[in-house]
Scaffold this motif. Structure first.
Motif, PDB file in Angstrom:
ATOM      1  N   ASP A  67       0.782  -1.273  -0.074  1.00 16.34           N
ATOM      2  CA  ASP A  67      -0.064   0.034   0.018  1.00 16.34           C
ATOM      3  C   ASP A  67       0.896   1.171   0.234  1.00 16.34           C
ATOM      4  N   HIS A  69       1.528   5.547  -1.518  1.00 14.40           N
ATOM      5  CA  HIS A  69       0.800   6.835  -2.015  1.00 14.40           C
ATOM      6  C   HIS A  69       0.942   6.718  -3.474  1.00 14.40           C
ATOM      7  N   LEU A 402      -5.982   7.920  -9.166  1.00 10.96           N
ATOM      8  CA  LEU A 402      -6.153   7.521  -7.737  1.00 10.96           C
ATOM      9  C   LEU A 402      -5.877   8.233  -6.638  1.00 10.96           C
ATOM     10  N   GLY A 406      -8.561   8.555  -4.385  1.00  6.78           N
ATOM     11  CA  GLY A 406      -8.491   7.574  -3.324  1.00  6.78           C
ATOM     12  C   GLY A 406      -7.983   8.101  -1.911  1.00  6.78           C
ATOM     13  N   MET A 407      -7.951   9.300  -1.756  1.00  7.86           N
ATOM     14  CA  MET A 407      -7.762   9.974  -0.467  1.00  7.86           C
ATOM     15  C   MET A 407      -8.199  11.473  -0.450  1.00  7.86           C
ATOM     16  N   THR A 426      -2.502   6.445   1.856  1.00 10.41           N
ATOM     17  CA  THR A 426      -1.940   5.417   0.980  1.00 10.41           C
ATOM     18  C   THR A 426      -3.069   4.670   0.473  1.00 10.41           C
ATOM     19  N   VAL A 427      -2.901   4.187  -0.778  1.00  8.66           N
ATOM     20  CA  VAL A 427      -4.048   3.270  -1.552  1.00  8.66           C
ATOM     21  C   VAL A 427      -3.707   1.899  -1.315  1.00  8.66           C
ATOM     22  N   ASP A 428      -4.670   1.233  -1.329  1.00  6.70           N
ATOM     23  CA  ASP A 428      -4.738  -0.441  -1.509  1.00  6.70           C
ATOM     24  C   ASP A 428      -3.714  -0.852  -2.750  1.00  6.70           C
ATOM     25  N   ASN A 431      -4.725  -1.771  -6.278  1.00  2.99           N
ATOM     26  CA  ASN A 431      -4.766  -0.957  -7.283  1.00  2.99           C
ATOM     27  C   ASN A 431      -3.552  -0.840  -8.253  1.00  2.99           C
TER      28      ASN A 431
END
Lengths: 477, 240
Positions: A67, A69, A402, A406-407, A426-428, A431
């Motif tokens: 995970d 950024h 994202l 994503g955030m 952060t994103v999963d 992705n």
């Protein structure tokens, strides 16, 4: 008459079989041709496998990232590999200088890399002995060594007059010698022909392959006719040999050099450093995509706020920093593409001028025909660069999307404040499953065939011209 | 159109500014041996080369069997066998291969047996038949060329210094062959500076000096041309 022609051709072959010089030349030519086909084919097959493996490795390495950024992944980047076209194993063309791999990352357009020539040391110059190089440059020289005395030998020994008295006309004699020379050329060309036909099994289309073979056949005919012509005009073996070597130097070394120099002078192209500075200067006027507060994005921000009918970026339903990254990347790409297209247009203009010299040098003509048909010419390289850039842009913008979706802006802005805050920004890792196996689409067979027509015409023109001069010279014997 | 098989009429040949042949005229009828006798540079080889179409007359004409050589060189060459002064055969081929090759070029295929018979006839030693000509002496090359000329069965023969390089036995054999061929109907033009050889085989001898025929000697009905008279004319310029 045809039986007399073949009788003379057979005798010329018998002479070569009994001459240690001719035997050595033929063996060297054949070994060189066969070895270059085999070695280049093996090297390119190995490189192709290696590149396919590296492509998978590169994708796996990207997908296995934890995970993160999204913008870190933009800079983590990704490699793109292009498998050489099947005929590229016979003529790597400009690929051996430009390379077949590109590192894709945000904010930059990298050039292709991992070119064979750049990886060679001075000692591995033999790496340049590709089948195309052997056929285009070395085979004519070997044909010269084999055939410089094909007519002058008869003249010096006095057998020319004796043959005439036997009722053999000089034109029939020339035809016989020509058939013998063409046979020798065909023999040396055989490994390339077999290699080319085998590429059909590897997916090469029939039309370009057959045209590729035909082009080399015409090229060999041109050199056989040149050897015959000069040997017919010369009064002695030494004059014939030195004349032919001079012609070889002119057509294979001097004219190609003049062609590239003329192209460079006529279409001035700025160097890499100059271009890089120009690009940088323009990019600096655009604002820094990493800084959402850059005044350069004020108008964009105002439009966005108006679009979402909110008063501040904090009220936006999307991460303003991610949107700025998207906008910045799009603007930057436009500038980079503008410079890249300018550079490609200059390269094209230079190539067009250099190719015109194919009317003067059959070596330039065969080089162009061969690269175009093999799919290893400038057009295919530029096509690869454009496709790679499209992949890069899509890849970076997917990550920027994202970033935007994503955030939140708050999470993004506070990411350096604590470990928890960093984790929140952060994103999963799921992705990262966004990359697809890159398949370069070379120019269609029909397009490659039509692109090669001018060069093939240049070869036919030269062949016709030299054969006509040989005929005239034969009538005056 | 002359009736003679070999005919030169007012033949002049210039090479650049030099006049090699000056108004040369002669005839040779069927079955006749005509010898042109002359010193070095007299124009002997030029005469033969003009008949073979290898040199062009500046004026005048040469005819073979009623055909103008300049107008149809390919036709007349089918009727001609030529024995050059320095034998022009291929050094990388054997005697048999040379003969086979040149015969096939002139459209005459002969079996190896016939070729061997011809080589025996010219007395070329058997050990040389299958050896490359590059190792031959001048005489051996000459014999091979004579065998080729015989096998061509041409009705007209041009012989340029034919006995040069031959040993005395081979010269005798050669002279016998020439007489035999003439008796069989061949017309022969021979150029030489060998006075006694020419007197031995020729029916007529033309004396060529500085490109001009300065004398003609005919053989009597019985016997040979008087070699002493020819020798005197040749060496002292006295023509009876």
């Amino acid at each position: 008459m045809s039986s007399t022609v073949f009788t003379i051709a057979r005798d010329e072959w018998r002479y070569w079989r009994r001459s240690s010089l001719a035997q050595t030349v033929l063996i060297i030519a054949l070994l060189l041709a066969a070895a270059s086909v085999w070695v280049t084919h093996a090297a390119i097959s190995h490189t192709t496998e290696q590149r396919q493996h590296m492509q998978s490795e590169s994708i796996t390495a990207f997908e296995e990232q934890p995970d993160r950024h999204p913008h870190r992944m933009v800079h983590y980047g990704h490699y793109l590999f292009r498998a050489p076209p099947p005929l590229g194993s016979l003529d790597p063309g400009i690929d051996s200088f430009t390379g077949n791999a590109i590192f894709l990352e945000g904010h930059r357009q990298n050039g292709a890399t991992f070119a064979d020539q750049k990886q060679s040391t001075g000692l591995t110059w033999v790496g340049r002995l590709t089948p195309a190089y052997v056929m285009q440059v070395l085979t004519p020289l070997l044909l010269i060594v084999l055939g410089f005395g094909v007519m002058t030998r008869e003249r010096e020994a006095g057998t020319l007059d004796f043959l005439k008295v036997q009722g053999v006309s000089p034109l029939v004699l020339l035809a016989g010698k020509g058939v013998a020379m063409a046979g020798a050329g065909l023999l040396v060309l055989t490994p390339l022909i077999i290699g080319a036909l085998l590429t059909v099994l590897k997916g090469a289309q029939v039309v370009p392959v057959l045209t590729f073979i035909l082009s080399y056949l015409i090229y060999i005919v041109v050199w056989c006719a040149l050897v015959l012509l000069i040997s017919t005009l010369a009064r002695s073996n030494s004059v014939s040999f030195s004349g032919l070597v001079a012609v070889w130097i002119l057509l294979c070394l001097v004219v190609p050099r003049i062609a590239s120099n003329t192209a460079s002078v006529m279409v001035a192209s700025p160097g890499k450093l100059e271009t890089d500075f120009a690009v940088l200067k323009k990019l600096r006027q655009m604002g820094d995509g990493h800084n959402a507060n850059d005044p350069a994005f004020k108008a964009f921000k105002d439009n966005l706020l108006a679009q979402y009918n909110v008063d501040s970026v904090e009220d936006l339903p999307i991460n303003f920093r991610g949107v700025v990254a998207q906008k910045s990347e799009a603007d930057l790409t436009e500038v980079l593409n503008e410079f890249a297209e300018q550079q490609m247009a200059q390269q094209q203009s230079q190539a067009v001028i250099a190719r015109m010299f194919g009317w003067l040098s059959p070596m330039i003509a065969i080089q162009n025909a061969s690269m175009k048909l093999a799919g290893t010419d400038l057009e295919n390289y530029q096509r690869f660069m454009r496709e790679a850039e499209a992949v890069r842009f899509e890849f970076v913008q997917s990550l920027n999307k994202l970033h935007a979706e994503g955030m939140s802006l708050e999470q993004d802005a506070n990411k350096y404040k604590s470990a928890e805050a960093r984790k929140a920004a952060t994103v999963d890792a799921e992705n990262w499953q966004m990359l697809e196996e890159f398949q370069f689409t070379p120019l269609p067979a029909g397009q490659r065939f039509s692109n090669s027509l001018t060069a093939v015409l240049q070869l036919l023109f030269t062949a016709g011209l030299v054969l006509a001069f040989t005929y005239i010279a034969g009538r005056r014997v | 159109m002359p009736d003679a098989v070999i005919s030169a009429s007012n033949l002049c040949v210039d090479v650049q500014t030099k006049k090699i042949l000056k108004n040369v005229s002669f005839n040779a009828n069927r079955g006749e041996v005509l010898a042109l006798l002359g010193g070095n540079g007299a124009g002997k080889s030029t005469t033969i080369k003009t008949f073979l179409g290898l040199m062009k007359p500046t004026s005048g004409s040469v005819w073979l069997d009623g055909v103008d050589v300049q107008k149809a060189p390919d036709i007349v060459r089918q009727k001609v066998a030529y024995l050059p002064e320095s034998v022009m055969l291929y050094g990388h081929l054997t005697a048999i291969e040379n003969i086979q090759y040149f015969l096939s070029l002139s459209g005459k295929d002969k079996s190896e047996t016939e070729i061997v018979a011809a080589l025996q006839r010219v007395a070329l030693q058997e050990s040389a038949w299958r050896a490359a000509l590059s190792g031959y002496s001048k005489g051996m090359r000459q014999k091979t060329a004579i065998a080729l000329a015989l096998l061509r069965e041409a009705p007209i023969l041009f012989l340029d210094e034919p006995t040069s390089g031959l040993d005395p036995v081979a010269i005798d054999e050669f002279n016998r062959l020439v007489s035999q061929l003439a008796a069989q109907g061949a017309t022969i033009l021979m150029v030489t500076h060998d006075v006694y050889g020419a007197c031995h085989v020729a029916n007529r001898i033309g004396l060529l000096r500085d490109g001009e025929i300065v004398g003609m000697f005919d053989a009597p009905e019985q016997g040979n041309i008087d070699s002493e008279a020819v020798h005197k004319a040749f060496t002292q310029g006295v023509v009876a």
